[in-house]
Write a protein that holds these residues in place. Structure first.
Motif, PDB file in Angstrom:
ATOM      1  N   ILE A  57      -0.390  12.147  37.130  1.00  0.00           N
ATOM      2  CA  ILE A  57       0.515  13.284  37.287  1.00  0.00           C
ATOM      3  C   ILE A  57      -0.248  14.570  37.027  1.00  0.00           C
ATOM      4  N   GLY A  58      -0.032  15.580  37.842  1.00  0.00           N
ATOM      5  CA  GLY A  58      -0.615  16.894  37.586  1.00  0.00           C
ATOM      6  C   GLY A  58       0.482  17.903  37.310  1.00  0.00           C
ATOM      7  N   VAL A  59       0.399  18.579  36.170  1.00  0.00           N
ATOM      8  CA  VAL A  59       1.366  19.629  35.847  1.00  0.00           C
ATOM      9  C   VAL A  59       0.667  20.970  36.040  1.00  0.00           C
ATOM     10  N   PHE A  60       1.194  21.797  36.912  1.00  0.00           N
ATOM     11  CA  PHE A  60       0.615  23.112  37.180  1.00  0.00           C
ATOM     12  C   PHE A  60       1.491  24.162  36.521  1.00  0.00           C
ATOM     13  N   GLY A  61       0.967  24.814  35.483  1.00  0.00           N
ATOM     14  CA  GLY A  61       1.787  25.807  34.804  1.00  0.00           C
ATOM     15  C   GLY A  61       1.061  26.386  33.608  1.00  0.00           C
ATOM     16  N   GLY A  62       1.843  27.006  32.736  1.00  0.00           N
ATOM     17  CA  GLY A  62       1.264  27.630  31.562  1.00  0.00           C
ATOM     18  C   GLY A  62       0.807  29.039  31.871  1.00  0.00           C
ATOM     19  N   SER A  63       0.843  29.873  30.861  1.00  0.00           N
ATOM     20  CA  SER A  63       0.444  31.274  30.979  1.00  0.00           C
ATOM     21  C   SER A  63       0.132  31.748  29.572  1.00  0.00           C
ATOM     22  N   VAL A  64      -0.287  32.998  29.446  1.00  0.00           N
ATOM     23  CA  VAL A  64      -0.571  33.506  28.098  1.00  0.00           C
ATOM     24  C   VAL A  64       0.700  33.430  27.250  1.00  0.00           C
ATOM     25  N   VAL A  87      -3.133  18.812  32.994  1.00  0.00           N
ATOM     26  CA  VAL A  87      -2.500  20.127  33.030  1.00  0.00           C
ATOM     27  C   VAL A  87      -3.463  21.081  33.726  1.00  0.00           C
ATOM     28  N   PHE A  88      -3.013  21.731  34.784  1.00  0.00           N
ATOM     29  CA  PHE A  88      -3.792  22.752  35.464  1.00  0.00           C
ATOM     30  C   PHE A  88      -3.225  24.094  35.025  1.00  0.00           C
ATOM     31  N   THR A  89      -4.063  24.916  34.396  1.00  0.00           N
ATOM     32  CA  THR A  89      -3.544  26.159  33.835  1.00  0.00           C
ATOM     33  C   THR A  89      -4.614  27.245  33.865  1.00  0.00           C
ATOM     34  N   ILE A  90      -4.309  28.387  33.247  1.00  0.00           N
ATOM     35  CA  ILE A  90      -5.293  29.483  33.214  1.00  0.00           C
ATOM     36  C   ILE A  90      -6.178  29.332  31.970  1.00  0.00           C
ATOM     37  N   LYS A  91      -7.326  29.990  32.001  1.00  0.00           N
ATOM     38  CA  LYS A  91      -8.316  29.828  30.915  1.00  0.00           C
ATOM     39  C   LYS A  91      -7.716  30.102  29.540  1.00  0.00           C
ATOM     40  N   ASP A  92      -7.006  31.204  29.419  1.00  0.00           N
ATOM     41  CA  ASP A  92      -6.527  31.584  28.090  1.00  0.00           C
ATOM     42  C   ASP A  92      -5.468  30.641  27.543  1.00  0.00           C
ATOM     43  N   ALA A  93      -4.801  29.919  28.424  1.00  0.00           N
ATOM     44  CA  ALA A  93      -3.798  28.961  27.945  1.00  0.00           C
ATOM     45  C   ALA A  93      -4.428  27.593  27.689  1.00  0.00           C
ATOM     46  N   ALA A  94      -5.541  27.328  28.353  1.00  0.00           N
ATOM     47  CA  ALA A  94      -6.114  25.977  28.305  1.00  0.00           C
ATOM     48  C   ALA A  94      -6.525  25.558  26.890  1.00  0.00           C
ATOM     49  N   THR A  95      -7.230  26.444  26.200  1.00  0.00           N
ATOM     50  CA  THR A  95      -7.702  26.092  24.858  1.00  0.00           C
ATOM     51  C   THR A  95      -6.523  25.805  23.936  1.00  0.00           C
ATOM     52  N   VAL A  96      -5.486  26.594  24.100  1.00  0.00           N
ATOM     53  CA  VAL A  96      -4.300  26.417  23.266  1.00  0.00           C
ATOM     54  C   VAL A  96      -3.658  25.045  23.543  1.00  0.00           C
ATOM     55  N   ILE A  97      -3.503  24.716  24.822  1.00  0.00           N
ATOM     56  CA  ILE A  97      -2.831  23.459  25.177  1.00  0.00           C
ATOM     57  C   ILE A  97      -3.687  22.258  24.754  1.00  0.00           C
ATOM     58  N   LYS A  98      -5.006  22.383  24.947  1.00  0.00           N
ATOM     59  CA  LYS A  98      -5.904  21.308  24.493  1.00  0.00           C
ATOM     60  C   LYS A  98      -5.708  21.044  23.004  1.00  0.00           C
ATOM     61  N   SER A  99      -5.505  22.095  22.247  1.00  0.00           N
ATOM     62  CA  SER A  99      -5.410  21.921  20.792  1.00  0.00           C
ATOM     63  C   SER A  99      -4.122  21.222  20.380  1.00  0.00           C
TER      64      SER A  99
END
Ligand code: NAG
Length: 323
Positions: A57-64, A87-99
């Motif tokens: 499954i690919g989830v495309f979303g997330g934002s600052v 999860v496919f997202t923007i750079k600034d959200a990625a680190t947060v979601i990974k954590s």
């Protein structure tokens, strides 16, 4: 006198808090058929399958602003039984979601200048793409959203569109016109009005949706989230479940539903089963998780508590029991 009233009130509350139950209507029979079909959706667990077969499954979303929504969708997809959840997202959200979780693969490509080039090899491997959770509504995000749909169209990937994705669909429904694979839209009340228009009319939901569906084509299913969930296709509409829980709507519940539905849709398509069965299954799962979590946590329930109940509810309703 007051005691009797109180008793009646409590009995009423007891019934109001039963698990997701069928709505009493002519569609009751249809719903019990759906329930039986949903029971047979999940693939049997087996040592012979390789990783990925139960769903990518690919989830495309997330934002600052919003990092929780794509997380809830994607962790729900894993908990329902997908093998892999990206999860496919923007750079600034990625680190947060990974954590939040090491279980998810978080790809920081959505604000890359070569976004389509970057995501193409990954999209190739997806069974279902879920677009929208926490995406935000910025104009440049709309452009990326439309590019992703065009890419998915060229690869005939089934889609689920929720939340901010529906905001963009309302502005440009033609982007999903004659889509070559199933698409499920999952609007709540407000989002439904936004996509179909006709705010001030007494028509039924199905009638309001008619023009929209005529414009977009036969592969579109609308799953309306409401007190009674309802599925509308160009063939008509079915009222699904009411009840289910507590009246406590916590943030993230819709994201959880979308993640779960993506997995059920993967399984349905594998077995040549109609997308509405996946809609039913996700509705039932979410409502019953709400019910179970509320029993334990009451008013302080949050969506993470609901996700914790997926195993129990899944086992009761969707597990393939070997006899
Ligand atoms: C609808 O999707 C199916 C695959 O599920 C495809 O064969 C069919 O061509 C699609 N319809 C349109 C109008 O593209």
């Amino acid at each position: 006198m007051n005691i009797i009233l109180l008793l009646i009130f409590q009995i009423h509350c007891f019934f109001a808090r039963t698990k997701g139950c069928f709505t009493m209507s002519e569609s009751q029979e249809t719903v019990s058929t759906l329930s039986n079909m949903a029971r047979n959706l999940a693939p049997k667990l087996s040592d012979e399958k390789h990783k990925g077969q139960a769903g990518r499954i690919g989830v495309f979303g997330g934002s600052v602003e919003f990092t929780g929504a794509p997380y809830f969708s994607s962790i729900a997809a894993l908990r329902v039984g997908a093998d892999l959840s990206y999860v496919f997202t923007i750079k600034d959200a990625a680190t947060v979601i990974k954590s939040y979780s090491p279980e998810l693969m978080v790809l920081p490509y959505l604000d890359d200048t070569n976004v389509i080039e970057k995501i193409t090899p990954w999209v190739d491997r997806l069974h279902v793409a879920l677009l929208g959770p926490g995406m935000g509504r910025a104009q440049h995000t709309k452009e990326v959203f439309e590019k992703i749909i065009t890419l998915c169209r060229s690869k005939k990937k089934p889609l689920l569109i929720d939340a901010d994705g529906l905001f963009f669909i309302a502005q440009n429904p033609d982007i999903i016109k004659d889509y070559p694979a199933p698409v499920i839209l999952t609007p709540n009340k407000m989002e439904f009005i936004r996509i179909v228009g006709e705010e001030n009319s007494d028509l039924s939901k199905a009638e309001k949706a008619k023009h929209f569906l005529e414009r977009t084509g036969s592969n579109i299913t609308i799953f309306c989230k409401d007190a009674v969930d309802e599925v509308i296709t160009s063939h008509g509409s079915i009222k699904l479940l009411s009840g289910g829980g507590s009246g406590r709507r916590c943030g993230g519940q819709g994201d959880m539903l979308g993640g779960a539905m993506s997995v059920f849709l993967t399984w349905a398509l594998e077995k040549n089963v109609e997308p509405i069965v996946a809609c039913y299954a996700a509705s039932k799962l979410t409502r019953d998780c709400n019910y179970e979590a509320f029993k334990k946590h009451g008013r302080s329930m949050v969506v993470t508590d609901m996700i914790q109940e997926i195993h129990k509810v899944f086992d009761e309703n969707f597990e393939q029991k070997s006899c």
